[in-house]
Design a protein around this motif. Structure first.
Motif, mmCIF file in Angstrom:
data_model
loop_
_atom_site.group_PDB
_atom_site.id
_atom_site.type_symbol
_atom_site.label_atom_id
_atom_site.label_comp_id
_atom_site.label_asym_id
_atom_site.label_seq_id
_atom_site.Cartn_x
_atom_site.Cartn_y
_atom_site.Cartn_z
ATOM 1 N N ARG A 137 0.817 -1.203 0.000
ATOM 2 C CA ARG A 137 0.000 0.000 0.000
ATOM 3 C C ARG A 137 0.855 1.259 0.000
ATOM 4 N N SER A 138 2.145 1.140 -0.265
ATOM 5 C CA SER A 138 3.018 2.304 -0.251
ATOM 6 C C SER A 138 2.513 3.347 -1.244
ATOM 7 N N HIS A 139 2.464 4.587 -0.812
ATOM 8 C CA HIS A 139 1.848 5.632 -1.610
ATOM 9 C C HIS A 139 2.882 6.502 -2.314
ATOM 10 N N SER A 140 2.537 6.953 -3.501
ATOM 11 C CA SER A 140 3.426 7.864 -4.216
ATOM 12 C C SER A 140 3.303 9.261 -3.625
ATOM 13 N N CYS A 141 4.351 10.057 -3.787
ATOM 14 C CA CYS A 141 4.412 11.386 -3.179
ATOM 15 C C CYS A 141 4.870 12.415 -4.200
ATOM 16 N N SER A 142 4.552 13.653 -3.903
ATOM 17 C CA SER A 142 5.100 14.790 -4.630
ATOM 18 C C SER A 142 5.508 15.810 -3.584
ATOM 19 N N VAL A 143 6.752 16.277 -3.639
ATOM 20 C CA VAL A 143 7.233 17.226 -2.633
ATOM 21 C C VAL A 143 8.104 18.273 -3.311
ATOM 22 N N HIS A 144 7.960 19.503 -2.849
ATOM 23 C CA HIS A 144 8.797 20.594 -3.361
ATOM 24 C C HIS A 144 8.952 21.623 -2.254
ATOM 25 N N ALA A 145 10.150 22.187 -2.138
ATOM 26 C CA ALA A 145 10.439 23.176 -1.101
ATOM 27 C C ALA A 145 11.364 24.241 -1.666
ATOM 28 N N ILE A 146 11.087 25.517 -1.337
ATOM 29 C CA ILE A 146 11.946 26.607 -1.798
ATOM 30 C C ILE A 146 12.241 27.567 -0.654
ATOM 31 N N LEU A 245 0.782 9.980 10.459
ATOM 32 C CA LEU A 245 1.090 8.558 10.466
ATOM 33 C C LEU A 245 -0.074 7.817 9.825
ATOM 34 N N LEU A 246 0.225 7.070 8.773
ATOM 35 C CA LEU A 246 -0.755 6.172 8.161
ATOM 36 C C LEU A 246 -0.495 4.789 8.718
ATOM 37 N N SER A 247 -1.474 4.246 9.432
ATOM 38 C CA SER A 247 -1.311 2.904 9.995
ATOM 39 C C SER A 247 -2.587 2.116 9.748
ATOM 40 N N SER A 248 -2.432 0.992 9.033
ATOM 41 C CA SER A 248 -3.585 0.214 8.579
ATOM 42 C C SER A 248 -4.509 1.163 7.807
ATOM 43 N N ASP A 249 -5.776 1.260 8.193
ATOM 44 C CA ASP A 249 -6.688 2.147 7.468
ATOM 45 C C ASP A 249 -7.005 3.409 8.274
ATOM 46 N N TRP A 250 -6.065 3.807 9.133
ATOM 47 C CA TRP A 250 -6.240 5.018 9.930
ATOM 48 C C TRP A 250 -5.193 6.060 9.570
ATOM 49 N N LEU A 251 -5.625 7.314 9.591
ATOM 50 C CA LEU A 251 -4.724 8.445 9.418
ATOM 51 C C LEU A 251 -4.755 9.251 10.704
ATOM 52 N N THR A 252 -3.591 9.503 11.279
ATOM 53 C CA THR A 252 -3.505 10.349 12.471
ATOM 54 C C THR A 252 -2.592 11.518 12.163
ATOM 55 N N VAL A 253 -3.083 12.722 12.430
ATOM 56 C CA VAL A 253 -2.277 13.926 12.250
ATOM 57 C C VAL A 253 -2.017 14.539 13.615
ATOM 58 N N ALA A 254 -0.774 14.983 13.837
ATOM 59 C CA ALA A 254 -0.398 15.657 15.083
ATOM 60 C C ALA A 254 0.324 16.942 14.722
ATOM 61 N N ASP A 326 -1.577 18.766 19.503
ATOM 62 C CA ASP A 326 -2.947 18.297 19.311
ATOM 63 C C ASP A 326 -2.933 17.195 18.265
ATOM 64 N N CYS A 327 -3.905 16.285 18.341
ATOM 65 C CA CYS A 327 -3.975 15.147 17.420
ATOM 66 C C CYS A 327 -5.407 14.935 16.951
ATOM 67 N N PHE A 328 -5.521 14.355 15.784
ATOM 68 C CA PHE A 328 -6.827 13.978 15.258
ATOM 69 C C PHE A 328 -6.655 12.739 14.400
ATOM 70 N N SER A 329 -7.545 11.768 14.559
ATOM 71 C CA SER A 329 -7.496 10.524 13.778
ATOM 72 C C SER A 329 -8.776 10.367 12.974
ATOM 73 N N VAL A 330 -8.646 9.821 11.787
ATOM 74 C CA VAL A 330 -9.800 9.553 10.944
ATOM 75 C C VAL A 330 -9.592 8.210 10.246
ATOM 76 N N GLN A 331 -10.642 7.432 10.168
ATOM 77 C CA GLN A 331 -10.548 6.151 9.476
ATOM 78 C C GLN A 331 -10.753 6.376 7.980
#
Length: 419
Positions: A137-146, A245-254, A326-331
């Protein structure tokens, strides 16, 4: 492990050992700077993994192989007697009324680590193990920083698709970690968080039972670790941070501060968080209850200083500037398009509601999405450092097809209704 993965690994190991045919000697220069002359025992793992990942990334090693090799090498390093690398305790430090911190000389320690990495390469060239295949389930990414118009680039970002492999977790839960850190007053706090926060997270017992609790402990502990370094080296910087953090089918943002993460589901933005700014009513009350104040000096600031009310570092304004995340999780239900993480250099000029359209426009024209979004933020007037990191939960062609089809259906419906 696929034949392609095995072939890529074998080629990398061959090139790596051609570049380092012999162990580094005590006078040999390090191929990667360790960024710090001294490290504590608590920092050895994070600093070593950082050196190893940068070394292998510069040589285009596959992510899963870099993670597995670095984990194997740091595991062997931590089995060693590290006392030969201890620093003499500074007289100034010994007089301070604080717990004694054992410090190690970073350069010789990392020379040993790179030699451990080389030993892993020698062993794996003879027989390549299967160190946990990359997640399906590895996800593709796009990142850019200036750096933009700022004098220095103080943002840092982290992409760990192979979180478990890098950090030696074997509990059967697939995990990916992504983070953006926005430094102010220098890059030290952001660099420190980018180096150590994921390591501290992996060591939390609560990670197995409650990711939010683990994240909260992690941010506080990382800040406590940085405080010791900042006092020792007289550092005054701070950093906001947002980690996912993506773990199983959960997303947690801190998060701490005003770097943000947003989720887009079927073309619609989903609010995950409320950034920590001094003018937020609950943050204003918290600061005033502690005896502080907020003042408007170009923007709202804590005690007339920092424009964020929570951060790693900024110790001259603790506890008014809090280290409590602060944290929030969503399935996740499979309908999500992507997660976007960015610093305030992006979100101060781009509205969340506009992001899906901008992403779709970039995908339609074949542009790199993160690069396009950064360009949009700069064109909209951002003068700050800008970092944008997208984690695609659907492959970009599927997002493009879905949204194009939806737009066609909506257009047809509108015409039929005479709109």
């Amino acid at each position: 492990m696929s034949c392609t993965d095995q072939g890529d690994a074998e080629k990398l190991l061959k090139r790596f050992l051609e570049e380092f045919p012999n162990p580094l000697g005590t006078e040999d220069p390090l191929p990667v700077s360790p960024l710090s002359r001294k490290v504590s025992l608590q920092e050895v793992k994070g600093k070593s993994l950082d050196v190893g990942l940068r070394l292998l990334s510069d040589r285009n090693a596959p992510s899963w192989l870099s993670s597995a090799m670095c984990n194997a090498a740091v595991t062997e390093l931590l089995k060693d007697d590290l006392s030969p690398h201890y620093c003499c305790q500074d007289a100034e430090q010994s007089q301070e009324d604080e717990p004694e911190v054992v410090l190690l000389q970073s350069e010789p320690l990392q020379r040993v680590f790179i030699n451990k990495l080389r030993e892993v390469g020698v062993a794996w060239q003879k027989q390549l193990p299967n160190p946990g295949a990359p997640s399906l389930r590895s996800h593709s990414c796009s990142v850019h920083a200036i750096r933009n118009t700022r004098r220095k680039m103080e943002d840092r970002h982290v992409i760990l698709k192979d979180f478990n492999q890098l950090l030696g977790l074997q509990d059967g839960v697939e995990r990916e970690y992504y983070a953006v850190f926005d430094g102010h007053g220098g890059m030290d706090a952001a660099t420190y968080a980018a180096t150590h926060l994921h390591v501290v997270l992996s060591q939390q017992e609560a990670l197995k039972s409650g990711v939010s609790a683990a994240f909260k402990n992690t941010f506080t502990q990382t800040d406590d670790m940085f405080k010791i370094k900042a006092k020792r080296e007289r550092l005054r910087s701070g950093s906001t941070g947002v980690a996912v953090l993506l773990s199983s089918d959960w997303l947690t943002v801190a998060w701490l501060g005003d770097s943000q993460a947003m989720l887009v589901r079927q073309g619609e933005p989903v609010t995950l968080m409320n950034p920590h700014k001094p003018e937020r009513e609950d943050e204003k009350k918290r600061i005033e209850d502690l005896g502080g104040c907020i003042a408007f000096i170009g923007c709202w600031r804590v005690n007339g200083t920092y424009a964020v009310s929570r951060a790693i570092g900024d110790f001259d304004q603790k506890p008014y500037v809090s280290n409590e995340a602060d944290c929030f999780s969503v399935q996740l239900n499979g309908n999500e398009d992507y997660i976007l993480l960015a610093c305030d250099g992006f979100f101060d000029v781009i509205q969340s509601a506009d992001v899906p359209g901008l992403v779709l426009e970039a995908l339609s024209s074949g542009e790199d999405v993160a690069q396009s979004l950064v360009a949009q933020a700069k064109a909209a007037g951002s003068c700050d450092n800008i970092t944008v990191l997208l984690v695609f939960l659907k492959e970009p062609p599927k997002i493009l097809t879905y949204n194009t089809s939806s737009a066609t259906v909506e257009g047809a419906t509108g015409e039929a209704a005479g709109i």
